[in-house]
Design a protein around this motif. Structure first.
Motif, PDB file in Angstrom:
ATOM      1  N   MET A   1       5.147   5.422   6.821  1.00 35.24           N
ATOM      2  CA  MET A   1       6.184   4.402   6.786  1.00 35.24           C
ATOM      3  C   MET A   1       6.377   3.894   5.366  1.00 35.24           C
ATOM      4  N   HIS A   2       5.273   3.713   4.679  1.00 30.97           N
ATOM      5  CA  HIS A   2       5.344   3.209   3.311  1.00 30.97           C
ATOM      6  C   HIS A   2       6.100   4.191   2.426  1.00 30.97           C
TER       7      HIS A   2
ATOM      8  N   LEU B   1       9.768   3.978   3.196  1.00 28.82           N
ATOM      9  CA  LEU B   1      10.382   2.735   2.705  1.00 28.82           C
ATOM     10  C   LEU B   1      10.548   2.765   1.185  1.00 28.82           C
TER      11      LEU B   1
ATOM     12  N   VAL C   1       3.885   6.794  14.002  1.00 28.38           N
ATOM     13  CA  VAL C   1       4.070   6.718  12.555  1.00 28.38           C
ATOM     14  C   VAL C   1       2.865   5.998  11.974  1.00 28.38           C
ATOM     15  N   THR C   2       2.307   6.555  10.895  1.00 28.27           N
ATOM     16  CA  THR C   2       1.208   5.842  10.267  1.00 28.27           C
ATOM     17  C   THR C   2       1.767   4.916   9.203  1.00 28.27           C
ATOM     18  N   LEU C   3       0.947   3.969   8.810  1.00 26.36           N
ATOM     19  CA  LEU C   3       1.368   3.027   7.780  1.00 26.36           C
ATOM     20  C   LEU C   3       1.722   3.761   6.503  1.00 26.36           C
ATOM     21  N   GLY C   4       0.955   4.799   6.180  1.00 25.80           N
ATOM     22  CA  GLY C   4       1.202   5.544   4.959  1.00 25.80           C
ATOM     23  C   GLY C   4       2.561   6.233   4.994  1.00 25.80           C
TER      24      GLY C   4
ATOM     25  N   ARG D   1      13.524   4.780   0.373  1.00 24.51           N
ATOM     26  CA  ARG D   1      14.767   4.047   0.654  1.00 24.51           C
ATOM     27  C   ARG D   1      15.034   3.004  -0.414  1.00 24.51           C
ATOM     28  N   ARG D   2      13.958   2.402  -0.855  1.00 25.75           N
ATOM     29  CA  ARG D   2      14.149   1.354  -1.856  1.00 25.75           C
ATOM     30  C   ARG D   2      14.583   1.975  -3.182  1.00 25.75           C
TER      31      ARG D   2
ATOM     32  N   ILE E   1      15.540   1.126  10.063  1.00 27.18           N
ATOM     33  CA  ILE E   1      14.525   1.964  10.692  1.00 27.18           C
ATOM     34  C   ILE E   1      13.921   1.215  11.869  1.00 27.18           C
TER      35      ILE E   1
END
Lengths: 538, 878
Positions: A458-459, A462, A453-456, A465-466, A446
């Motif tokens: 993105m989190h 992620l 994009v906000t941190l939220g 994806r994990r 990515i």
């Protein structure tokens, strides 16, 4: 019938009816559906008929379950732990890695992963895999039974022998026949690759052998001596038809042994679809009867995955099948032969092994049932003649054979029963297996770039994806991985443990309402070998 | 030059945004660099224009050195310095790092005033969070140490944390350490300010000039080859950061600088709608593995993940640092941790994920000092991501080192010479830094051993000992047994055994110590550094007499304990030297002296072909037989009389043990207990060990490890070099008068300093402290570095500690100073001063009473205790 059960009668009835009507609500019992007019409702309520034994288990269990649900644990949630989920998912997994050099040739198959997840109890799906020893190639197949598992079991044991024999050259057949005749050791024909849970019926082994022997004797007699090249397609079709014929004959003739007699009847009166792949070098043949499916996973040059279907479903969604059925029967039956997307309003697959109820004449059916064992006579289902049954046979086991010449970009083949295909789109199946096999390192990294994009957000991305990644690492078997997705995928296409846990902890009776048996074989091809074949021939 | 430099800085200041960084820089220097020609010669050439190189240049020029040239391959402050997160934190575990950070803090604070260049220095303070009690203990230990050096700090409650920082989730915290004077600063600006100040002092700075290799003649730096020509010079300083390793190896005589880079990520966000106050404190959440600071109204947050990504192992890293990719998946655990700590961040917009490689060293401490093989080749690199915090202090110490010959603080733990070529394998470094980087935020507990890069050097007995339950620790790559776990006994798993309290091996070591006291134990001590010095004539004796403080002109067969002192009388090494014959000496030094002592001897011994110095460490396996029955075992194995008459203490004889001949037997044990050291040629090692064990059986022999040895030697007040002794402590300060012969007739190195000290008195004194009201089972254990209080006043720090099984008490060694009441200046410490004090040792904020001793406790009540302990079972044979 225990008295307390009556208390829950409405619940049971609703559930029961919904299964039977099939059209009314969400019902996965697609293969076979009986019209209610033929079954007095009061009988159904009070005495579960053996024919429905496969549909609904003894009521006591069901009752316990409802009670448990209603009084003990409504507020609580019972979730399986991830290890418990894994142990359920992995119970039937099997992997086979082809030795790099099997003594004859470098195999175009790296190996295969297979697995199955039951919804019926016992499971009605079967799977088989074997290497042909007297000819080249490997056979893999999935078999989806209905009205019991007897037919799918018999087909899974016997079909590959019929195919192998059909492929054998004249001399080898003679050699085998001579060996049998003189009591010498037999040439081994198949090398099976079986999970410990995949069993073979010992009792019927002699019977099956005799039928098979008759088949090759006929093949020997038919052969005029000139050793013509054996056509795989023809061999597959012959084998399918011959086996179905034998199943039918065995049931008509019967067996002095009462157990065997009952067995051959059960086999004949139940049914099974079959989807079989024969891989020899770059030659891939898929023979399909029914609605299981073979899907080829192709990796495009840009690394993305696309699905190539190698079989046609034989059901109401297939125009050509509808056409065929209408042509095979008089015009006046055009409306009744397929009703509510089912053959004669009953059977979902339009081709199948067994199911003599759709193949024999009414006379023959009645004769066999009357002379048959009592168990058979008590069985509502077997006794019951399909409606509008005028010009049998309505059903055939003849497969449709497709040929595909393997290319280096063809990475794997998925054979699976309809339990998988009705929960997942073929494109998703191929993508999930493809990503699994190539490993997640091919997942695109990515980059934020210029986007907002906000941190939220993105989190969230992620974590998703994990989750994907961890489910990849969890499975050592592509088929298991696929089942995990098929059962546990949420609306975003990620495995949701909660959902997975719920689906797997359904009681036997309910499981069948939410999902069908799933059987999957994932065959992985060796691109290098395939590429080398190609270059050789160029 | 100066003008050019300032113009860079000024232009930069007009657009302080992050994104504009590179563009401004490139436009300025590219045009001018071609016209500049390098000087043909200089006194010092510094390679590296990051914060360290500029700091060294700044300090050297301040100390008055002239003719300094600084070369930078790209642009100034464009490497790791440019990407540095800019957090200056003094909350450090090691006191030398603490001092360097403290100095840096003060330096950067005044830099803007001094140079007129904005450095973005902002005193925000820092808060280190503790999610667990163990973490809080660790923070309390730091707090105790900060307080005694005058850095204000306090342990605060989670509630207070919430008051100091508005957005923090404090529900899972048990406490925190607040250091109000910590700061944030823009590190490239600091580097530019330092460069500009240095430039004003005459340092010539050239960017876009790469050092190709260093020219060396006869082990001495003579010049530097660059891509723009040669510069002759006498000193070379390698401050090349992640390129330091490669640069070190590029010489004809390679200099091994063990460091390795790992990718390091931090996140930048866009500002909040109402920007965060600029003085919001920096947060370090070590349990969450992250740090968070205020950055231009948004936040900057990074961390040290558990699974680092080492890069540039193959060394192809020239300037690739500019375009390393962001790896969000790798950053995910840290992001989760960040959002847990500051849930309000969810809605904040991402600006960038920065990937800036940081260099790490094999022991998480930076590397500085002079190369052991090339004189005039200095190094300052491997900052373990603390380049900004330590840069100022490190530059100062290195400059002092170059100018005065030694730094004003003891920096042995940072000295390049603690490493040798053996730590410079790329594979070793790659594996080790993967362990080191997470360790940045792991809990630092006593007696931690690295798990990677192990089993490099081992004794021939390794497998035998391992099979008998040995647990290992590593020193200078050598595996040494810690203790032996008896069969059928299990110890805790590695992670679980991390504790600040009584460790799980307590009983095991107790039984080993007891066996040393009452029967006999064998400890494999092969790791010790062993040198042989021989000469054709008297050259060996002469040079040793000059190098060592004790009189070495002793009869053949005698062993002499002696210090190897520097000009100030401080210990460069503490060793035992046996006179094998008239012209040959056998020297035993601590394990980690292998490189340093070798370099020292080579530097001071006359270049004389008739004098031969040989490192024989690898040739001998050393077994230490400790205990009253050692003499019985040996006499049985050698058929030689071993009584004190025939074999007095501190004696060395070559004799046969078992079938093996030529074993050097020495009557000393490094612990003060009776016994012998056996130096065995390695091919005999297994044989001698087997013989000793089988004969020793009837005397109750067993294996023991270094933990038992440590307990024994500390209770006997045996100071060890590297822990208790260092280059700034003299024999007179630690009760080593007997090891100095001022009147031996030779003006040995350090004699003048000692004479003076003898006259004036010492300013600190090593003492032994016995903890009185310390509950071994329930109280925190001392480690080292605990503050010592005398009559309630800070008087010094402990240097090592151990539990004494004979005294049933903890024993600490430590230095007592006499700080003047009025101005804090150090005053003379007398024995009387020591004896007439009431002492307390501060362990993580809790003070324990202690008795100070200047001499080892007489075995008076040791004997008494042992008499009480006699049981019937002692009459049974074992």
């Amino acid at each position: 019938m225990p008295a307390p059960t009556q208390l829950f009668f409405p619940l049971i009835r609703n559930c029961e009816l919904s299964r039977i009507y099939g059209t009314a609500c969400y019902c996965h019992h697609k293969h076979l559906c009986c019209s209610p007019t033929y079954i007095p409702q009061n009988r159904l309520r009070y005495t579960p008929h053996p024919a429905y034994a496969t549909f609904c288990r003894p009521r006591e269990n069901w009752w316990q379950y409802t009670q448990g649900r209603r009084y003990a644990s409504t507020p609580q949630k019972f979730y399986l732990t991830p290890p418990q989920v894994n142990s359920i998912l992995k119970a039937n997994e099997y992997s086979f890695k082809v030795p790099e050099f099997d003594g004859k040739n470098v195999s175009s198959i790296l190996g295969f992963d297979s697995n199955q997840l039951p919804a019926n109890a016992p499971i009605e799906d079967r799977r088989s895999a074997a290497t042909c020893l007297q000819t080249r190639g490997m056979l893999l197949g999935v078999f989806d039974g209905h009205a019991g598992c007897a037919c799918s079991q018999a087909v899974s044991e016997r079909l590959f022998y019929y195919i192998a024999v059909s492929l054998l050259p004249h001399e080898t057949l003679l050699e085998i026949e001579n060996a049998v005749e003189s009591g010498r050791a037999l040439l081994p024909i198949l090398q099976w690759h079986k999970h410990p849970n995949d069993y073979f019926s010992k009792e019927a082994s002699k019977l099956y052998f005799n039928s098979l022997r008759t088949y090759w004797q006929e093949l020997i007699d038919l052969n005029t001596g000139e050793s013509a090249d054996i056509d795989v397609k023809e061999a597959l079709i012959n084998a399918f038809k011959r086996l179905d014929n034998d199943i039918s004959l065995e049931a008509q003739v019967g067996d002095p042994n009462s157990f065997l007699n009952y067995l051959v009847l059960r086999v004949a009166f139940s049914g099974a679809t079959a989807c079989v792949a024969h891989v020899d070098g770059v030659d891939l043949h898929v023979a399909n009867t029914g609605d299981s499916r073979a899907m080829l996973g192709v990796q495009e040059e840009d690394g993305s995955w696309s699905a190539v279907t190698l079989s046609n479903d034989h059901n109401a969604q297939n125009e050509r099948e509808l056409e065929r059925l209408k042509l095979e029967h008089p015009k006046n039956e055009a409306k009744s032969v397929v009703k509510q997307d089912r053959l004669l309003g009953l059977l979902m697959p339009f081709r199948a092994f067994g199911d003599v109820k759709f193949k024999w004449s009414i006379d023959l059916q009645k004769r066999v049932i009357e002379s048959g064992p009592d168990q058979l006579n008590d069985n509502e289902y077997t006794k019951f003649i399909p409606p509008n049954y005028h010009t049998p046979p309505y059903l055939t086991a003849e497969p449709e054979v497709t040929y595909h010449r393997l290319r280096p970009q063809d990475k794997f083949l998925v054979l699976a029963t309809d339990g998988l295909w009705e929960t997942m789109h073929r494109q998703d199946v191929v993508r999930i297996v493809g990503e699994y096999l190539t490993g997640m390192h091919q997942q695109q990294p990515i980059a934020v770039g210029g986007y907002k994009v906000t941190l939220g957000q993105m989190h969230g991305l992620l974590t998703e994806r994990r989750a994907k990644m961890s489910s990849v690492f969890e499975d050592q078997n592509a088929a298991t991985h696929l089942i995990r997705h098929a059962v546990g995928n949420n609306e975003f296409g990620a495995v949701d443990h909660e959902r997975l846990s719920k689906m797997l902890s359904l009681p036997e009776e309910l499981a069948r309402m939410y999902r069908d048996d799933i059987t999957i074989i994932v065959v992985q091809f060796n691109s290098h070998v395939v590429g080398a074949y190609q270059n050789q021939e160029q | 030059m100066l003008y050019r430099l300032l113009s860079i800085v000024q232009r930069q200041r007009t657009s302080p945004g992050w994104q504009t960084w590179s563009s401004t820089r490139s436009s300025t220097s590219a045009t001018e660099s071609h016209s500049v020609t390098l000087p043909a010669q200089a006194y010092v050439v510094i390679c590296g224009g990051g914060i360290l190189g500029t700091s060294v240049a700044y300090h050297l020029s301040k100390m008055g050195w002239q003719d300094i040239v600084l070369l930078e391959q790209g642009r100034l402050a464009a490497g790791s310095t440019r990407f540095c997160a800019g957090i200056l934190s003094t909350a450090r575990h090691s006191s030398i790092e603490q001092k360097m950070a403290d100095y840096s803090n003060k330096l950067y604070c005044h830099l803007e005033q001094e140079t007129g260049i904005q450095t973005g220095y902002l005193r925000t303070g820092s808060i280190s969070l503790a999610q667990t009690q163990d973490r809080l203990i660790s923070l309390k230990r730091i707090n105790s140490r900060l307080n005694v050096v005058g850095i204000p700090s306090e342990i605060i409650s989670p509630k207070k944390v919430a008051e100091l920082h508005p957005f923090l989730n404090v529900h899972d915290l048990v406490g925190a350490l607040h250091v109000p004077e910590d700061a944030v600063v823009s590190s490239p600006d600091v580097a530019l300010a330092l460069a500009s100040a240095a430039s004003q002092n005459g340092v010539q700075i050239y960017d876009r000039t790469s050092v190709l290799h260093v020219l060396i003649k006869k082990g001495q730096v003579t010049g530097v080859e660059t891509d723009k020509g040669q510069i002759e010079c006498q000193y070379f300083v390698n401050c090349a950061g992640q390129w330091a390793y490669e640069l070190g190896l590029s010489n004809e005589e390679p200099v091994s600088i063990p460091l390795h880079a790992c990718e390091h990520f931090y996140l930048l966000t866009r500002p909040w709608e109402t920007p965060l106050q600029s003085n919001t404190p920096t947060i370090v959440d070590a349990d969450g593995r992250i740090y968070i600071r205020n950055w231009q109204g948004g936040i900057l947050s990074g961390g040290f993940e558990k699974n680092p990504k080492p890069i540039f192992t193959e060394g192809k890293n020239q300037l690739e640092i500019q375009n390393l990719r962001e790896d969000w998946d790798h950053f995910e655990p840290l992001l989760s941790s960040l959002l847990r700590r500051m849930p309000v961040l969810e809605t904040l917009e991402i600006l960038k994920l920065v990937n800036c490689p940081e260099t790490f060293t094999p022991d998480m401490k930076c590397i500085m000092g002079e190369s052991p093989v090339v004189q005039g080749y200095f190094v300052l690199a491997g900052m373990n991501s603390a380049g900004l915090s330590l840069g100022g202090g490190a530059g100062k110490f290195l400059a002092e080192w170059m100018v005065y010959g030694y730094p004003t603080e003891n920096v042995w733990e940072l000295d390049l010479q603690r490493f040798g070529a053996l730590q410079s394998s790329r594979t070793f470094l790659r594996h080790r830094v993967m362990e080191v980087m997470p360790l940045m935020y792991d809990l630092k507990v006593p007696r931690w051993d690295f798990q990677t890069g192990r089993q490099l050097r081992t004794s021939p007995l390794y497998d035998r000992l391992d099979a008998q339950g040995a647990r290992w620790m590593e020193k200078h790559g050598f595996e040494r047994p810690k203790y032996f776990v008896p069969p059928n006994k299990d110890l805790l798993a590695l992670e679980q055994s991390k504790t600040f309290y009584k460790p799980d091996w307590f009983d095991i070591v107790e039984s080993e110590v007891k066996c040393c006291k009452e029967a006999v134990c064998v400890i494999d001590m092969s790791s010790f550094t062993k040198f042989e010095i021989t000469s054709t004539g008297d050259q060996a004796l002469e040079s040793l007499q000059y190098l060592f403080s004790n009189d070495l002109d002793v009869p053949v067969g005698h062993i002499v304990h002696t210090g190897m002192l520097n000009e100030c009388g401080g210990y460069e090494n503490d060793c035992s030297i046996a006179r094998l014959n008239k012209r040959s000496f056998f020297m035993i030094s601590p394990t980690d002296q292998q490189v340093h002592c070798w370099a020292w001897l080579n530097k001071y011994m006359p270049k004389d072909s008739s004098l031969l110095l040989e490192d024989v460490t690898w040739k001998y396996t050393a077994l230490n037989l400790i205990g009253p029955r050692a003499v019985d075992v040996l006499s049985e194995l050698s058929y030689a009389p071993m009584t004190p008459d025939h074999f007095p203490t501190l004696f060395c004889k070559e004799m046969s043990v078992g079938y093996a001949n030529g074993i050097r037997v020495m009557s000393m044990t490094h612990t003060g207990e009776p016994g012998f050291m056996l130096y065995i040629p390695i091919e005999y090692a297994l044989h001698v060990y087997n013989e000793v064990m089988s004969v020793g059986q009837k005397y109750g022999i067993r294996n023991a490890g270094y933990y038992a040895l440590r307990s024994l030697r500390i209770e006997k007040f045996f100071a060890f070099w590297g822990q208790d002794l260092n280059t700034l402590t003299t024999p007179l300060e630690c009760g080593g008068e007997s090891r100095v012969k001022l009147e031996k007739g030779i003006d040995f190195i350090g004699r003048n300093a000692l004479l003076q000290q003898k006259q004036n008195g010492v300013y600190k004194r090593l003492a032994m402290f016995i903890l009185d009201d310390h509950d071994t089972d329930l109280d925190l254990w001392p480690w080292w570095g605990e503050p010592i209080y005398r009559n309630g006043k800070y008087a010094g720090k402990t240097t090592s500690s151990a539990y004494s099984y004979t005294l049933d008490r903890h024993v600490c060694l430590g230095y007592v100073h006499n700080f003047s009441e009025d101005n804090g200046e150090e005053q003379v410490v007398t024995a009387d001063f020591i004896n007439r004090g009431e002492y307390e040792i501060d362990i993580a904020g809790h003070r324990f009473q202690a008795k100070a001793k200047l001499y080892p406790v007489t075995s008076f009540f040791t004997h008494k205790r042992r008499k009480d302990d006699v049981e019937l079972s002692d009459f049974h044979g074992k």
